[in-house]
Scaffold this active site. Structure first.
Site, PDB file in Angstrom:
ATOM      1  N   ALA A 107      -5.520  -2.850   0.798  1.00 35.04           N
ATOM      2  CA  ALA A 107      -6.993  -2.874   0.753  1.00 35.04           C
ATOM      3  C   ALA A 107      -7.470  -2.574  -0.669  1.00 35.04           C
ATOM      4  O   ALA A 107      -8.274  -1.665  -0.891  1.00 35.04           O
ATOM      5  CB  ALA A 107      -7.559  -1.855   1.736  1.00 35.04           C
ATOM      6  N   GLU A 150      -5.341  -7.646   1.117  1.00 33.08           N
ATOM      7  CA  GLU A 150      -4.880  -7.699   2.508  1.00 33.08           C
ATOM      8  C   GLU A 150      -6.049  -7.846   3.486  1.00 33.08           C
ATOM      9  O   GLU A 150      -7.030  -7.100   3.439  1.00 33.08           O
ATOM     10  CB  GLU A 150      -4.060  -6.454   2.866  1.00 33.08           C
ATOM     11  CG  GLU A 150      -3.401  -6.578   4.249  1.00 33.08           C
ATOM     12  CD  GLU A 150      -2.361  -5.499   4.521  1.00 33.08           C
ATOM     13  OE1 GLU A 150      -2.345  -4.482   3.813  1.00 33.08           O
ATOM     14  OE2 GLU A 150      -1.571  -5.688   5.475  1.00 33.08           O
ATOM     15  N   GLU A 156      -9.833  -0.886  10.867  1.00 33.46           N
ATOM     16  CA  GLU A 156      -9.369  -0.257   9.631  1.00 33.46           C
ATOM     17  C   GLU A 156     -10.212  -0.612   8.417  1.00 33.46           C
ATOM     18  O   GLU A 156     -10.226   0.114   7.427  1.00 33.46           O
ATOM     19  CB  GLU A 156      -7.909  -0.641   9.381  1.00 33.46           C
ATOM     20  CG  GLU A 156      -6.999  -0.103  10.471  1.00 33.46           C
ATOM     21  CD  GLU A 156      -5.538  -0.423  10.234  1.00 33.46           C
ATOM     22  OE1 GLU A 156      -5.045  -0.207   9.137  1.00 33.46           O
ATOM     23  OE2 GLU A 156      -4.896  -0.913  11.189  1.00 33.46           O
ATOM     24  N   ASP A 183      -1.149 -10.229   7.454  1.00 32.66           N
ATOM     25  CA  ASP A 183      -0.274  -9.299   8.164  1.00 32.66           C
ATOM     26  C   ASP A 183      -0.385  -9.645   9.647  1.00 32.66           C
ATOM     27  O   ASP A 183      -1.488  -9.634  10.212  1.00 32.66           O
ATOM     28  CB  ASP A 183      -0.771  -7.870   7.869  1.00 32.66           C
ATOM     29  CG  ASP A 183       0.022  -6.781   8.578  1.00 32.66           C
ATOM     30  OD1 ASP A 183       0.418  -6.991   9.740  1.00 32.66           O
ATOM     31  OD2 ASP A 183       0.211  -5.705   7.992  1.00 32.66           O
ATOM     32  N   THR A 184       0.752  -9.935  10.269  1.00 33.75           N
ATOM     33  CA  THR A 184       0.714 -10.430  11.657  1.00 33.75           C
ATOM     34  C   THR A 184       0.102  -9.424  12.626  1.00 33.75           C
ATOM     35  O   THR A 184      -0.501  -9.807  13.627  1.00 33.75           O
ATOM     36  CB  THR A 184       2.123 -10.817  12.156  1.00 33.75           C
ATOM     37  OG1 THR A 184       2.970  -9.665  12.078  1.00 33.75           O
ATOM     38  CG2 THR A 184       2.708 -11.959  11.334  1.00 33.75           C
ATOM     39  N   PHE A 185       0.254  -8.120  12.333  1.00 33.78           N
ATOM     40  CA  PHE A 185      -0.345  -7.095  13.196  1.00 33.78           C
ATOM     41  C   PHE A 185      -1.870  -7.229  13.212  1.00 33.78           C
ATOM     42  O   PHE A 185      -2.504  -7.191  14.270  1.00 33.78           O
ATOM     43  CB  PHE A 185       0.079  -5.702  12.708  1.00 33.78           C
ATOM     44  CG  PHE A 185      -0.745  -4.577  13.270  1.00 33.78           C
ATOM     45  CD1 PHE A 185      -0.609  -4.187  14.590  1.00 33.78           C
ATOM     46  CD2 PHE A 185      -1.673  -3.916  12.468  1.00 33.78           C
ATOM     47  CE1 PHE A 185      -1.381  -3.147  15.103  1.00 33.78           C
ATOM     48  CE2 PHE A 185      -2.439  -2.883  12.970  1.00 33.78           C
ATOM     49  CZ  PHE A 185      -2.297  -2.494  14.292  1.00 33.78           C
ATOM     50  N   HIS A 186      -2.459  -7.393  12.031  1.00 28.90           N
ATOM     51  CA  HIS A 186      -3.918  -7.537  11.946  1.00 28.90           C
ATOM     52  C   HIS A 186      -4.359  -8.906  12.477  1.00 28.90           C
ATOM     53  O   HIS A 186      -5.386  -9.014  13.164  1.00 28.90           O
ATOM     54  CB  HIS A 186      -4.394  -7.354  10.503  1.00 28.90           C
ATOM     55  CG  HIS A 186      -4.033  -6.030   9.916  1.00 28.90           C
ATOM     56  ND1 HIS A 186      -4.573  -4.845  10.361  1.00 28.90           N
ATOM     57  CD2 HIS A 186      -3.160  -5.690   8.931  1.00 28.90           C
ATOM     58  CE1 HIS A 186      -4.052  -3.833   9.668  1.00 28.90           C
ATOM     59  NE2 HIS A 186      -3.197  -4.322   8.802  1.00 28.90           N
ATOM     60  N   ARG A 215       3.312  -2.865  16.326  1.00 34.76           N
ATOM     61  CA  ARG A 215       3.955  -2.488  15.062  1.00 34.76           C
ATOM     62  C   ARG A 215       5.437  -2.161  15.212  1.00 34.76           C
ATOM     63  O   ARG A 215       6.023  -1.492  14.347  1.00 34.76           O
ATOM     64  CB  ARG A 215       3.191  -1.352  14.354  1.00 34.76           C
ATOM     65  CG  ARG A 215       1.720  -1.644  14.204  1.00 34.76           C
ATOM     66  CD  ARG A 215       1.068  -0.897  13.075  1.00 34.76           C
ATOM     67  NE  ARG A 215       1.114  -1.700  11.848  1.00 34.76           N
ATOM     68  CZ  ARG A 215       0.255  -1.564  10.833  1.00 34.76           C
ATOM     69  NH1 ARG A 215      -0.690  -0.660  10.875  1.00 34.76           N
ATOM     70  NH2 ARG A 215       0.351  -2.313   9.763  1.00 34.76           N
ATOM     71  N   GLU A 244       6.688  -4.398   8.238  1.00 33.29           N
ATOM     72  CA  GLU A 244       6.003  -3.114   8.065  1.00 33.29           C
ATOM     73  C   GLU A 244       5.926  -2.405   9.422  1.00 33.29           C
ATOM     74  O   GLU A 244       4.853  -2.181   9.957  1.00 33.29           O
ATOM     75  CB  GLU A 244       4.596  -3.364   7.508  1.00 33.29           C
ATOM     76  CG  GLU A 244       3.887  -2.130   7.032  1.00 33.29           C
ATOM     77  CD  GLU A 244       2.429  -2.398   6.657  1.00 33.29           C
ATOM     78  OE1 GLU A 244       1.891  -1.620   5.876  1.00 33.29           O
ATOM     79  OE2 GLU A 244       1.809  -3.366   7.157  1.00 33.29           O
TER      80      GLU A 244
HETATM   81 MN    MN Z   1       0.126  -4.559   6.224  1.00 32.24          MN
END
Ligand code: MN
Length: 290
Positions: A107, A150, A156, A183-186, A215, A244
């Site tokens: 970020a 990112e 977040e 980022d695949t999580f986001h 995660r 991550e």
């Molecule tokens: Mn990340």
């Protein structure tokens, strides 16, 4: 593609020492270790040299991750905090350059994690973020560093939540070393389609984080890895893919990431390593297609 892991997988504090993990991730077969960028500011020149040497000896490249804190970041409404942010970035970039880091992601355009108890000014934060990143870009470029912005989920950060917003932000910045980071999580929270988001980022994609919806390490959940890999190959992505995972409770990391249960099946250190190694094998196969 090159494959890496964020060493915080094994740790509970962001400030943990990365040195012991360089040889460890090399032995597990990774090409890259990602480190917490601000931590480089705590090292002496001798320690920086030692880390750089360990990476070189183990054939490991290093990338850096960063979530600036609320008291020093580039998009703050308060000019004093913006000024502190600039000074912090100059120091941090100078130090990670000594580790031969060429990519920092996170970020960078904002702070992390965002305090939603305060009023939110998305447009103002966007404009100040563009200005701050644009004015920092040449400094980073002179050190050979790409700034990877990112795209984060809504819980977040509020400035950039989708690949489309990431592309708009980076296009507005208009500097060749400022890239989009996904980022695949986001993405799992915000994007309608993984492949469409990756295609949207296209040639602007500068860094890629992987993790399951909760995660865990890639390959242990339900994210559509074949679709993600096909899209990465379609856009000709040759950059770094860093997993991550966050699977253990406790410490500053457990609190910031909101890990309230053990997601590792109570893994000991050996099983943590084995899970990472298997996930790396899976990632190379499914994302790179070989
Ligand atoms: Mn990340």
């Amino acid at each position: 593609m090159k494959f890496g892991i964020y060493y915080s997988y094994w740790e509970q504090e962001w400030s943990a020492d990365c040195l012991p993990y360089i040889e460890r991730v090399a032995k597990l077969g990774f090409d890259v270790i990602e480190i917490a960028a601000h931590h480089a500011n705590n090292f002496s020149q001798a320690q920086l040299d030692e880390i750089a040497r360990a990476a070189k000896d183990n054939g490991i490249a290093m990338t850096a991750g960063l979530g600036p804190s609320a008291d020093c970041y580039l998009a703050a409404p308060d000019p004093a905090i913006r000024k502190a942010g600039r000074a912090f970035f100059e120091k941090t970039l100078t130090n990670i350059a000594k580790l031969d880091v060429h990519s920092i992601g996170g970020a960078l355009h904002s702070y992390w994690p965002v305090d939603y108890n305060k009023p939110i000014d998305k447009q103002g934060d966007w404009e100040r973020g563009v200005e701050g990143i644009a004015s920092l870009a040449d400094f980073a470029n002179d050190l050979g560093i790409n700034l990877c912005i990112e795209v984060l989920n809504r819980f977040e950060n509020h400035v950039i939540n989708t690949a489309e917003e990431g592309v708009a932000f980076v296009t507005e910045v208009g500097k060749p070393n400022v890239k989009v980071m996904l980022d695949t999580f986001h993405m799992n929270i915000e994007e309608d389609s993984f492949s469409a988001a990756i295609r949207t980022a296209g040639p602007l994609l500068g860094h890629f984080h992987t993790g399951e919806a909760n995660r865990r390490v890639p390959g242990r959940g339900r994210l559509p890895w074949h679709e993600i890999g096909t899209a990465l190959r379609e856009i000709g992505y040759t950059g770094t893919v860093v997993m991550e995972p966050f699977v253990k409770m406790g410490g500053g990391i457990g609190k910031d990431i909101r890990v309230w249960r053990d997601l590792s099946d109570n893994a000991d250190q050996q099983k943590m390593d084995e899970d990472a190694r298997k996930s790396l094998e899976f990632s190379r196969f499914v994302l790179e297609g070989c």
